[in-house]
Enzyme design. Structure first.
Site, PDB file in Angstrom:
ATOM      1  N   ASP A  68     -12.802  15.860 -13.509  1.00  0.00           N
ATOM      2  CA  ASP A  68     -13.361  14.665 -12.843  1.00  0.00           C
ATOM      3  C   ASP A  68     -13.133  13.693 -11.686  1.00  0.00           C
ATOM      4  O   ASP A  68     -12.431  14.452 -11.491  1.00  0.00           O
ATOM      5  CB  ASP A  68     -13.023  13.643 -14.565  1.00  0.00           C
ATOM      6  CG  ASP A  68     -11.813  12.965 -14.521  1.00  0.00           C
ATOM      7  OD1 ASP A  68     -10.891  13.600 -13.884  1.00  0.00           O
ATOM      8  OD2 ASP A  68     -10.932  12.955 -15.856  1.00  0.00           O
ATOM      9  N   ASN A  87      -7.250   5.395 -24.918  1.00  0.00           N
ATOM     10  CA  ASN A  87      -8.428   5.314 -25.683  1.00  0.00           C
ATOM     11  C   ASN A  87      -9.108   6.188 -26.125  1.00  0.00           C
ATOM     12  O   ASN A  87     -10.152   6.160 -26.943  1.00  0.00           O
ATOM     13  CB  ASN A  87      -9.698   4.726 -25.407  1.00  0.00           C
ATOM     14  CG  ASN A  87     -10.654   5.583 -23.827  1.00  0.00           C
ATOM     15  OD1 ASN A  87      -9.887   6.554 -23.652  1.00  0.00           O
ATOM     16  ND2 ASN A  87     -11.417   4.874 -23.580  1.00  0.00           N
ATOM     17  N   HIS A 147      -9.842   9.103 -24.862  1.00  0.00           N
ATOM     18  CA  HIS A 147     -10.863   9.994 -24.191  1.00  0.00           C
ATOM     19  C   HIS A 147     -10.359  11.593 -23.146  1.00  0.00           C
ATOM     20  O   HIS A 147      -9.580  11.652 -23.587  1.00  0.00           O
ATOM     21  CB  HIS A 147     -11.313   8.971 -22.799  1.00  0.00           C
ATOM     22  CG  HIS A 147     -10.153   8.616 -21.938  1.00  0.00           C
ATOM     23  ND1 HIS A 147     -10.041   8.134 -20.621  1.00  0.00           N
ATOM     24  CD2 HIS A 147      -8.943   9.615 -21.418  1.00  0.00           C
ATOM     25  CE1 HIS A 147     -10.024   7.960 -19.980  1.00  0.00           C
ATOM     26  NE2 HIS A 147      -8.864   9.004 -20.109  1.00  0.00           N
ATOM     27  N   GLU A 192     -15.848   9.213 -22.716  1.00  0.00           N
ATOM     28  CA  GLU A 192     -15.244   8.046 -23.483  1.00  0.00           C
ATOM     29  C   GLU A 192     -15.678   7.984 -24.451  1.00  0.00           C
ATOM     30  O   GLU A 192     -16.307   8.837 -25.409  1.00  0.00           O
ATOM     31  CB  GLU A 192     -15.560   6.613 -22.608  1.00  0.00           C
ATOM     32  CG  GLU A 192     -15.744   7.052 -20.828  1.00  0.00           C
ATOM     33  CD  GLU A 192     -14.058   6.583 -20.675  1.00  0.00           C
ATOM     34  OE1 GLU A 192     -12.967   6.361 -21.395  1.00  0.00           O
ATOM     35  OE2 GLU A 192     -13.764   5.398 -19.353  1.00  0.00           O
TER      36      GLU A 192
END
Ligand code: PGA
Length: 238
Positions: free
Chosen positions: A67, A134, A136, A141
């Site tokens: 990413d 979280n 991800h 996400e």
């Protein structure tokens, strides 16, 4: 998903580097998707030592950055590709043209994503991933489709907060581009890396919970060749 827990981050990193050396020896032209961030750093450092000792070579390998943040200049130290360069590529023999990174500074982001999908082609032999606080995977996400390919992402507030940790006091980016979940689920083998007590809660939710896009990493529970490698702290709530 198989799980492996190690007594210390050092033994965890050494084990992963040993596996990585074996992969490079077995398949020198291996195609790897590699996460940036803090988690893989000790593994990359152990790989640099292995390469310097002549145990491994990246000479025929290909690495795709998982990413990349938007809003940062190509030479910004906070760029994911530059983190990967600092901890690994600047010290090993991977040819520069065998490293793929996401050009978030380009005008046409849709084209960047399409080109990356084209370069990924038949897919990854190995994906070396971290897990976000979280849940991800890369910048996929919570709520991201399991069918997603490379795409632009508006970062979740928790991810913006994590990004701030790489920015040296500067304003963190609010968007990025990530390899999609589809490519990660299609990788022949996946290593999911987690260290430190901050990851213990999300690791337990991922392993014990449902397969749900609410926790993107939990989608890997369905992958037949995925191993979660943890240190003792990250596995504390299992
Ligand atoms: P970290 O980031 O390795 O720096 O903890 C992982 C992630 O947020 O995906």
């Amino acid at each position: 998903m198989l799980t492996r827990t190690f007594e210390s981050t050092e033994t965890w990193a050494d084990h992963l580097a040993r596996l990585w050396v074996e992969q490079l020896q077995a398949q020198p032209d291996i195609r790897i998707c590699l996460a940036a961030g803090n988690t893989p750093v000790p593994v990359c450092e152990a790989m640099v030592r292995a390469c310097r000792a002549g145990e491994a070579s990246f000479g025929k390998a290909t690495i795709f950055a998982l990413d990349e943040y938007g809003e940062l200049a190509p030479d910004d130290a906070g760029r994911c590709a530059n983190m990967i360069r600092r901890c690994l590529l600047n010290h090993v023999d991977l040819p520069a043209e065998n490293f793929y990174e996401l050009a978030t500074e380009a005008e046409n982001i849709d084209q960047v994503c399409a080109d990356y999908d084209g370069a990924i082609g038949e897919g990854f032999d190995l994906a070396i991933l971290g897990i976000g606080l979280n849940g991800h995977l890369g910048m996929n996400e919570p709520g991201t489709s399991a069918e997603s390919t490379t795409h632009r992402v508006e970062l979740h507030p928790a991810s913006i907060q994590s990004a701030a940790g790489y920015m040296d006091g500067r304003e963190p980016p609010r968007w990025g581009i990530t390899v999609g979940i589809k490519h990660l689920l299609e990788a022949k083998e996946v290593w999911l890396l987690a260290t430190g007590e901050a990851k213990a809660k999300i690791v337990a939710q991922m392993v014990q919970g449902q397969h749900t896009t609410d926790i993107p990493a939990s989608l890997l529970n369905n992958h037949s060749e995925c191993t979660l490698f943890m240190d003792k702290e990250a596995s504390a709530m299992l």
